[in-house]
Design a protein around this motif. Sequence first.
Motif: not given
Length: 194
Positions: A95-103
Amino acid sequence: MEHDGGGDVVTPGELLGNSLSILAGRGAYADGRSVRASVTGHRRLVPSPPGSSDQRSTVEVVGHKAHGAVPQPGSFVIARVTKVMARMASADIMCVDSKAVKEKFTGMIRQQDVRATEIDKVDMYQSYRPGDIVRALVLSLGDARAYYLSTAKNELGVVSAQSIAGGTLVPISWTEMQCELTGQIEQRKVAKVE
């Protein structure tokens, strides 16, 4: 009628063609006589509509449908430790700043970035174990293989971990976590979670 984008993957700035033969569409721009990509994605050619005065095809760059978050210097990330070595630990960023990463993004926590004090006494094996979930700050883009991460603040470090026995570890100090099942104490660089 559109040609669907199974085209080549292109990156920003990449030459797509000559503006005399193609028009710049979505995700592309004209740069003098060159047409270049402005986003990462698949190249797609759209023929001109029938009866149009301009018979040039339009080139588009269709981005990935769901662009996930991308780590940037200064971002807070959640990562899973994958490997611990004497001078560094590697982790997969989830996660980056509470958003999930897709890659898949890999982070590296170097020995000097584990904590702010007594840097020379840091033991990587007593700070992290594979499988630990850590909260870290992205320091820089690092090298081609990994982002450089830091846990050198009180609120950064291990936020969730499993003990050797398979139980959940509960923080009991800045450097120790205790197994709920066995009561065994294990060393970690613990994050202060609010």
